[in-house]
Write an enzyme that holds these catalytic residues in place. Structure first.
Site, PDB file in Angstrom:
ATOM      1  N   ASP A 127     116.799  60.989 -34.829  1.00 11.74           N
ATOM      2  CA  ASP A 127     116.581  62.283 -34.186  1.00 11.74           C
ATOM      3  C   ASP A 127     117.374  62.346 -32.878  1.00 11.74           C
ATOM      4  O   ASP A 127     118.585  62.162 -32.892  1.00 11.74           O
ATOM      5  CB  ASP A 127     115.071  62.492 -34.000  1.00 11.74           C
ATOM      6  CG  ASP A 127     114.700  63.887 -33.550  1.00 11.74           C
ATOM      7  OD1 ASP A 127     114.666  64.787 -34.401  1.00 11.74           O
ATOM      8  OD2 ASP A 127     114.450  64.077 -32.348  1.00 11.74           O
ATOM      9  N   HIS A 141     111.077  63.697 -42.261  1.00  9.26           N
ATOM     10  CA  HIS A 141     111.879  63.408 -41.081  1.00  9.26           C
ATOM     11  C   HIS A 141     111.482  62.102 -40.411  1.00  9.26           C
ATOM     12  O   HIS A 141     112.328  61.357 -39.904  1.00  9.26           O
ATOM     13  CB  HIS A 141     111.732  64.568 -40.086  1.00  9.26           C
ATOM     14  CG  HIS A 141     112.484  64.377 -38.809  1.00  9.26           C
ATOM     15  ND1 HIS A 141     113.857  64.337 -38.746  1.00  9.26           N
ATOM     16  CD2 HIS A 141     112.044  64.199 -37.530  1.00  9.26           C
ATOM     17  CE1 HIS A 141     114.241  64.169 -37.497  1.00  9.26           C
ATOM     18  NE2 HIS A 141     113.160  64.074 -36.736  1.00  9.26           N
TER      19      HIS A 141
END
Length: 290
Positions: free
Chosen positions: A102, A269
Site C-alpha cells: 500500500d 487488499h
C-alpha cells in the site's frame, strides 16, 4: 506490539524520528507497511524472513510511533523514501531488498526511482502506480478508493470527522477493498493499529499523506513516466481485491519495471495480514531466485 524475536529502536534520520524493529542476519531486507497500519502488519511475515535476512520493519513518517511533522509537503513519497534510505544507511546498509504494501509500496517505488543503486530488489503489494490510479480513474475505483479523495480534503474537515470515532472509520478501511472480516486480523496487530490511529496528530498526518499524493506525488510521478526500474521486481496483489477487480495489475506495472514477476495471492487488499503463509512463500521464491 512487539514482533516476536525483534527488538525495537528509534533513529533520528533525515530530520525525523523513525521507529523500527530489527532481527535476523544476512542480506538486509526493509519491510514497509501501508495505510492505516504500522510495522506491526509484518508480525507473521518478518520472523520467518529473519531466518535468512537482516529484517528491518519501520513505521513510515506520520504513522505508528514515527514523527508527524506539520505541512502537507512533508508527506510526499519522496520525503518518506528519503527517511527510509537514511534509516538503512544509518544501520550500515548501503544496499538492501525492499518490500512495501500500500503506501509503503508507493514509498518503495519512489525510493527505487530516486536511489536506484541502493535497492537490490523491489516488491510492491496490491497497488497500481500512483499516476495510473489518479489519471485513469474509473467510477468503480473512485467508489472503492473514495478515501483518497476524502482524506485529501482541506484540513480540518476529514480530521474532525474521523476523530468522532477513529475505530469505526479505520476498521471500515480494513474491511474494504476485498478484505473480508475483522476476525481475520490478529487481535494484537489490531490493538497496535488502534493505538496509532486514535492519536489526533497521526490522523492529521495520514490525511496529509493523501493530500500530498494529489498535490505533489502525481506531478513527481508524471515527470518519471519515461523511466523504468532496472532491478528485479515482484508485484503481488490480492486475487479477490479491488485492484485485481478493476485493473490488470501486472499490466499497469509492466512499462515501469524492466525485470518484473507478478503473482496473485488469495485474499483482498490486506492479504499480508490475512494470508501471511502464501505471502511468505511468494517473497521467498522471488528472493531465492535473485
Amino acid at each position: 506490539m512487539m514482533i516476536s524475536g525483534f527488538t525495537s529502536h528509534t533513529a533520528d534520520v533525515n530530520g525525523q524520528t523513525i521507529v523500527y524493529a530489527r532481527a535476523g542476519s544476512g542480506p538486509a531486507l526493509l519491510l514497509l507497511h501501508g495505510f492505516p497500519q504500522t510495522h506491526a502488519m509484518w508480525h507473521e511475515i518478518a520472523p520467518d524472513l529473519a531466518k535468512d535476512f537482516t529484517v528491518i520493519t519501520a513505521d513510515l513518517r506520520g504513522y505508528g510511533a514515527s514523527s508527524t511533522p506539520k505541512g502537507t509537503h512533508n508527506y510526499s513519497f519522496r520525503e518518506m523514501a528519503a527517511d527510509q534510505l537514511a534509516l538503512m544507511q544509518s544501520l550500515g546498509f548501503e544496499t538492501f531488498h525492499l518490500v512495501g504494501h500500500d503506501r509503503g509500496g508507493r514509498t518503495a517505488h519512489r525510493l527505487t526511482l530516486d536511489y536506484p543503486k541502493a535497492v537490490k530488489t523491489l516488491t510492491v503489494l496490491d497497488i497500481v502506480p500512483t499516476h495510473t490510479l489518479l489519471s485513469d480513474l474509473s467510477h468503480e475505483v473512485a467508489k472503492a478508493y473514495y478515501h483518497w479523495f476524502f482524506l485529501s480534503q482541506p484540513s480540518p474537515m476529514p480530521e474532525a470527522m474521523i476523530l468522532a470515532d477513529p475505530d469505526t472509520y479505520y476498521e471500515s478501511c480494513l474491511l474494504g477493498w476485498g478484505a473480508g472480516v475483522l476476525s481475520e486480523f490478529s487481535p494484537d496487530a489490531l490493538e497496535a493499529y488502534r493505538q496509532s490511529w486514535r492519536r489526533p496528530h497521526t490522523i492529521r498526518a495520514m490525511c496529509d499523506d493523501y493530500r500530498a499524493a494529489i498535490e505533489f506525488d502525481f506531478d513527481l510521478d508524471a515527470a518519471d513516466l519515461h523511466r523504468q526500474v532496472a532491478c528485479p521486481a515482484l508485484v503481488l496483489f490480492g486475487a479477490q481485491g479491488k485492484m485485481a477487480e478493476c485493473y490488470d495489475v501486472a499490466g499497469t506495472w509492466a512499462p515501469r519495471l524492466a525485470d518484473m514477476q507478478a503473482k496473485a495471492i488469495p485474499g483482498g487488499h490486506f492479504f499480508p495480514d490475512t494470508n501471511p503463509r502464501d505471502t511468505i512463500d511468494a517473497l521467498r521464491a522471488f528472493l531465492s531466485r535473485v
